[in-house]
Design a protein around this motif. Sequence first.
Motif, PDB file in Angstrom:
ATOM      1  N   HIS A  49       0.834  -1.211   0.000  1.00  0.00           N
ATOM      2  CA  HIS A  49       0.000   0.000   0.000  1.00  0.00           C
ATOM      3  C   HIS A  49       0.866   1.258   0.000  1.00  0.00           C
ATOM      4  O   HIS A  49       0.493   2.282  -0.572  1.00  0.00           O
ATOM      5  N   ILE A 108       1.995   1.883  -3.509  1.00  0.00           N
ATOM      6  CA  ILE A 108       0.908   2.511  -4.281  1.00  0.00           C
ATOM      7  C   ILE A 108       0.874   4.011  -3.985  1.00  0.00           C
ATOM      8  O   ILE A 108       0.800   4.843  -4.894  1.00  0.00           O
ATOM      9  N   ASP A 109       0.959   4.355  -2.712  1.00  0.00           N
ATOM     10  CA  ASP A 109       0.928   5.773  -2.333  1.00  0.00           C
ATOM     11  C   ASP A 109       2.123   6.518  -2.933  1.00  0.00           C
ATOM     12  O   ASP A 109       1.970   7.587  -3.521  1.00  0.00           O
ATOM     13  N   ILE A 143      -3.411  -1.005 -10.136  1.00  0.00           N
ATOM     14  CA  ILE A 143      -3.982   0.166  -9.449  1.00  0.00           C
ATOM     15  C   ILE A 143      -3.324   1.456  -9.926  1.00  0.00           C
ATOM     16  O   ILE A 143      -4.007   2.426 -10.239  1.00  0.00           O
ATOM     17  N   HIS A 199      -6.981  -1.403  -0.129  1.00  0.00           N
ATOM     18  CA  HIS A 199      -7.064  -0.279  -1.064  1.00  0.00           C
ATOM     19  C   HIS A 199      -8.531  -0.093  -1.482  1.00  0.00           C
ATOM     20  O   HIS A 199      -9.243  -1.081  -1.678  1.00  0.00           O
ATOM     21  N   ASN A 218      -6.187  -4.631  -3.794  1.00  0.00           N
ATOM     22  CA  ASN A 218      -4.998  -5.009  -3.015  1.00  0.00           C
ATOM     23  C   ASN A 218      -5.356  -4.970  -1.540  1.00  0.00           C
ATOM     24  O   ASN A 218      -6.062  -4.065  -1.091  1.00  0.00           O
ATOM     25  N   SER A 263      -4.253   2.415   4.047  1.00  0.00           N
ATOM     26  CA  SER A 263      -3.837   3.471   3.103  1.00  0.00           C
ATOM     27  C   SER A 263      -3.477   4.760   3.846  1.00  0.00           C
ATOM     28  O   SER A 263      -2.636   5.533   3.377  1.00  0.00           O
ATOM     29  N   SER A 317     -13.777  -1.647   2.688  1.00  0.00           N
ATOM     30  CA  SER A 317     -12.661  -1.963   1.779  1.00  0.00           C
ATOM     31  C   SER A 317     -12.141  -3.382   2.050  1.00  0.00           C
ATOM     32  O   SER A 317     -11.810  -4.124   1.111  1.00  0.00           O
TER      33      SER A 317
END
Length: 342
Positions: free
Chosen positions: A14, A17-18, A47, A184, A189, A237, A327
């Motif tokens: 995560h 991703i950020d 993503i 996410h 994810n 997240s 989520s």
Amino acid sequence: MILITGGAGYIGSHTLIDLAEITTEELLSVDNFENSSAATFDRIAAICKKKVDNTEIDLTDLQKTTEVFQKNKITAIIHFAAHKAVGDSVEQPLKYYHNNIQSLVNLLQCCEEFKVNNFIFSSSCTVYGQPEVLPVDESSPILPAESPYGNTKQIGEEIIKDFCTANPSFNAIALRYFNPVGAHISGLNGELPTGVPSNLVPFITQTGIGIRAQLTVFGADYNTRDGSCVRDYIHVSDIAHAHTLALNRVQNNDNKEQFEVFNLGSGNGTTVLEAIKAFEKVSGVALNYKIGPRRGGDIEQVYSDSTKAKDELGWETKFNLDEMMSSAWKWELQLKAEREKI
Ligand code: NAD
Ligand code: WQD
């Protein structure tokens, strides 16, 4: 280039991703997939449309770790890789001391050799044990660790602090997470527990989907508003984004001390029964659960005062308990759909 250790894992992925959405810097993960799989990188790519490379080595191997630094111009590290199962650590303490401490020492050795001065460390609220005063802030005393796992986090922080003293250009931040949960928002994810989950939220969603027959609430005779334990659940997240902010802080030399510590929690205490109710509300599934005996080693209640992270890092949480649960549920449904495709 930023090195993310444990990038295939729950919080590391995560964070990738950020970071991928925010930074233009190159990202490299190191993960030996001991508790994860390479498929995580496909999920990340789906993503954020960016492919993150992973080098598959064990960070307890100094030579292989050194080679990663020889091959790549690493300027900062976010260190997630560790074993994290509290109960398992009681049964196999050396496995935890070896993996969690040796990998940290190896990375710091490489920091010294390759002049890497920016370091973010995954710590845990477990360092506080059962605090006398709630909510717990960073000035609360560190109590003797209740498990070898918890001890690796306490020792890890001490090692980094000592390393800072010996290396005045080195900046480090330890982030003490409370209870990271959820997935996410895309549902693409999330957490992939191996075997029977010991953590509450994956156990709830696996019961909801029918993988587990029934959830046991570990004790409803605590001195809390409904008798079940209170924890500070925080969306993964939101945890991830705090790493991006912490990284910026050390990279820009905005840190006030060489070694800083921040709590990452929502500030809200939630009981087990409240978590179950939130899940039932957002999923529309009536959960099969029963009240059982207390789980050995559980503390009654803990939740965070995260004012420092808000003031110093500019960190704000975006997701509430309902969104954590919805989520997590979306992710569980996604996993079911994947299983049915095979
Ligand atoms: P995770 O198990 O999902 O991720 C850790 C990753 O590190 C895994 O992909 C694993 O394969 C990898 N790894 C472990 N040892 C390695 C080694 N020696 N070499 C290379 N790769 C290795 O765990 P997570 O939940 O993402 O946790 C990340 C970090 O946050 C850990 O340090 C954990 O202790 C800490 N933490 C987690 C929680 C939580 O509840 N999830 C709470 C507080 C702190
Ligand atoms: C939450 C609550 C259980 C499962 C652990 C680690 C801690 C940190 C976060 C890493 C508790 C109850 C659970 C179930 C239940 N990790 N529960 N039935 O114990 O707060 O913290 O993860 O650093 O170090 O100890 O999290 O998710 O296991 O439990 O009633 O089947 O849910 O008793 O009150 P915990 P958890």
